[in-house]
Motif scaffolding. Structure first.
Motif, PDB file in Angstrom:
ATOM      1  N   LEU A  27       0.835  -1.198   0.000  1.00 22.61           N
ATOM      2  CA  LEU A  27       0.000   0.000   0.000  1.00 22.61           C
ATOM      3  C   LEU A  27       0.869   1.248   0.000  1.00 22.61           C
ATOM      4  O   LEU A  27       0.602   2.206  -0.715  1.00 22.61           O
ATOM      5  CB  LEU A  27      -0.939   0.006   1.208  1.00 22.61           C
ATOM      6  CG  LEU A  27      -2.101  -0.979   1.163  1.00 22.61           C
ATOM      7  CD1 LEU A  27      -2.881  -0.923   2.476  1.00 22.61           C
ATOM      8  CD2 LEU A  27      -3.011  -0.678  -0.003  1.00 22.61           C
ATOM      9  N   ALA A  28       1.926   1.238   0.790  1.00 26.19           N
ATOM     10  CA  ALA A  28       2.838   2.382   0.842  1.00 26.19           C
ATOM     11  C   ALA A  28       3.506   2.578  -0.518  1.00 26.19           C
ATOM     12  O   ALA A  28       3.670   3.701  -0.978  1.00 26.19           O
ATOM     13  CB  ALA A  28       3.882   2.173   1.929  1.00 26.19           C
ATOM     14  N   SER A  29       3.867   1.469  -1.147  1.00 29.44           N
ATOM     15  CA  SER A  29       4.501   1.554  -2.462  1.00 29.44           C
ATOM     16  C   SER A  29       3.543   2.160  -3.482  1.00 29.44           C
ATOM     17  O   SER A  29       3.924   3.005  -4.277  1.00 29.44           O
ATOM     18  CB  SER A  29       4.941   0.156  -2.912  1.00 29.44           C
ATOM     19  OG  SER A  29       5.458   0.213  -4.207  1.00 29.44           O
ATOM     20  N   ARG A  30       2.278   1.737  -3.470  1.00 31.29           N
ATOM     21  CA  ARG A  30       1.272   2.300  -4.378  1.00 31.29           C
ATOM     22  C   ARG A  30       1.070   3.783  -4.093  1.00 31.29           C
ATOM     23  O   ARG A  30       0.934   4.583  -4.994  1.00 31.29           O
ATOM     24  CB  ARG A  30      -0.067   1.575  -4.224  1.00 31.29           C
ATOM     25  CG  ARG A  30      -0.242   0.512  -5.281  1.00 31.29           C
ATOM     26  CD  ARG A  30      -1.637  -0.017  -5.244  1.00 31.29           C
ATOM     27  NE  ARG A  30      -1.528  -1.337  -4.664  1.00 31.29           N
ATOM     28  CZ  ARG A  30      -2.467  -1.978  -4.025  1.00 31.29           C
ATOM     29  NH1 ARG A  30      -3.633  -1.420  -3.853  1.00 31.29           N
ATOM     30  NH2 ARG A  30      -2.280  -3.164  -3.548  1.00 31.29           N
ATOM     31  N   ARG A  33       3.699   5.981  -5.658  1.00 28.06           N
ATOM     32  CA  ARG A  33       3.543   6.168  -7.098  1.00 28.06           C
ATOM     33  C   ARG A  33       2.422   7.146  -7.427  1.00 28.06           C
ATOM     34  O   ARG A  33       2.432   7.759  -8.474  1.00 28.06           O
ATOM     35  CB  ARG A  33       3.270   4.837  -7.789  1.00 28.06           C
ATOM     36  CG  ARG A  33       4.528   3.987  -7.911  1.00 28.06           C
ATOM     37  CD  ARG A  33       4.200   2.724  -8.588  1.00 28.06           C
ATOM     38  NE  ARG A  33       3.493   1.918  -7.588  1.00 28.06           N
ATOM     39  CZ  ARG A  33       3.191   0.651  -7.698  1.00 28.06           C
ATOM     40  NH1 ARG A  33       3.454   0.018  -8.791  1.00 28.06           N
ATOM     41  NH2 ARG A  33       2.582   0.007  -6.745  1.00 28.06           N
ATOM     42  N   THR A  34       1.423   7.298  -6.568  1.00 27.10           N
ATOM     43  CA  THR A  34       0.296   8.184  -6.851  1.00 27.10           C
ATOM     44  C   THR A  34       0.412   9.523  -6.133  1.00 27.10           C
ATOM     45  O   THR A  34      -0.442  10.365  -6.284  1.00 27.10           O
ATOM     46  CB  THR A  34      -1.035   7.520  -6.460  1.00 27.10           C
ATOM     47  OG1 THR A  34      -1.013   7.209  -5.079  1.00 27.10           O
ATOM     48  CG2 THR A  34      -1.289   6.285  -7.292  1.00 27.10           C
ATOM     49  N   GLU A  35       1.478   9.717  -5.342  1.00 26.81           N
ATOM     50  CA  GLU A  35       1.685  10.991  -4.675  1.00 26.81           C
ATOM     51  C   GLU A  35       1.856  12.078  -5.725  1.00 26.81           C
ATOM     52  O   GLU A  35       2.467  11.871  -6.755  1.00 26.81           O
ATOM     53  CB  GLU A  35       2.946  10.937  -3.799  1.00 26.81           C
ATOM     54  CG  GLU A  35       2.677  11.236  -2.368  1.00 26.81           C
ATOM     55  CD  GLU A  35       3.950  11.137  -1.549  1.00 26.81           C
ATOM     56  OE1 GLU A  35       4.848  11.955  -1.750  1.00 26.81           O
ATOM     57  OE2 GLU A  35       3.997  10.227  -0.710  1.00 26.81           O
ATOM     58  N   ARG A  36       1.328  13.213  -5.456  1.00 23.40           N
ATOM     59  CA  ARG A  36       1.387  14.338  -6.401  1.00 23.40           C
ATOM     60  C   ARG A  36       2.823  14.823  -6.553  1.00 23.40           C
ATOM     61  O   ARG A  36       3.521  15.056  -5.581  1.00 23.40           O
ATOM     62  CB  ARG A  36       0.497  15.453  -5.875  1.00 23.40           C
ATOM     63  CG  ARG A  36       0.320  16.581  -6.830  1.00 23.40           C
ATOM     64  CD  ARG A  36      -0.898  17.379  -6.438  1.00 23.40           C
ATOM     65  NE  ARG A  36      -0.862  18.694  -7.005  1.00 23.40           N
ATOM     66  CZ  ARG A  36      -1.270  18.975  -8.229  1.00 23.40           C
ATOM     67  NH1 ARG A  36      -1.751  18.033  -8.992  1.00 23.40           N
ATOM     68  NH2 ARG A  36      -1.222  20.214  -8.686  1.00 23.40           N
TER      69      ARG A  36
END
Length: 175
Positions: A27-30, A33-36
């Motif tokens: 979840l942290a890895s995902r 990747r989606t962090e602005r």
């Protein structure tokens, strides 16, 4: 006994089995990747912001015009002819910034669909005026209503005044 999970530098690089709950590490890895991303330079550019807004509106436009068999340029030509019966190819090219060879094939396609007809120009014997047929008038009327609605939806976060100001500001760039 191994679990099939491989750890590297504290990150979980394994794939969870379908239907299995995601691990906190995945979840942290995902999330990473989606962090602005920092896009402050891009967001200060008129072109970037115009392109982003256009991409959103363009996708919806294409979807809503598909039942009518119209692309953006087709809609623009038909709308202009609906409000300017007898316009010439030269006028359309000038207004829409289209190259004449591109308009020739577009007009031929619209003619074959029974949407427009060519008539002698009343003031210039060398020119041909383009007119909507009854089928073209019906189509452009319905398509314009659909486009007006999608534009209202696309700009729903703006007040009427903000929307009018945005249009005027954009026109200052290209007019």
């Amino acid at each position: 006994m191994t679990t099939g999970r491989k750890k590297t530098a504290g990150a979980d690089t394994s794939q969870a089995a379908p239907g299995a709950p995601a691990s906190p590490a995945s979840l942290a890895s995902r999330h990473d990747r989606t962090e602005r991303l920092d896009s402050h330079v891009l967001e200060a550019l008129v072109g970037y912001n115009t392109r982003r807004a256009w991409s959103m509106i363009s996708a919806v436009f294409s979807e809503r015009m598909a039942p009518y068999g119209l692309k953006q340029v087709d809609f623009s030509v038909l709308s202009l002819l609906g409000h300017n019966p007898g316009a010439t190819s030269r006028q359309l090219c000038s207004t829409l910034d289209i190259l004449p060879p591109n308009l020739v094939s577009l007009v031929a396609t619209m003619d074959s669909r029974g949407l427009i007809e060519r008539r002698p120009h009343p003031r210039d014997g060398r020119a041909v005026g383009l007119h909507l047929t009854p089928a073209g008038e019906k189509l452009v009327h319905e398509a314009e209503q659909a486009v007006v609605q999608l534009e209202l939806e696309a700009s729903a976060k703006l007040t009427t005044r903000e929307r009018d100001t945005l249009i005027k500001l954009l026109q200052k760039i290209y007019l």
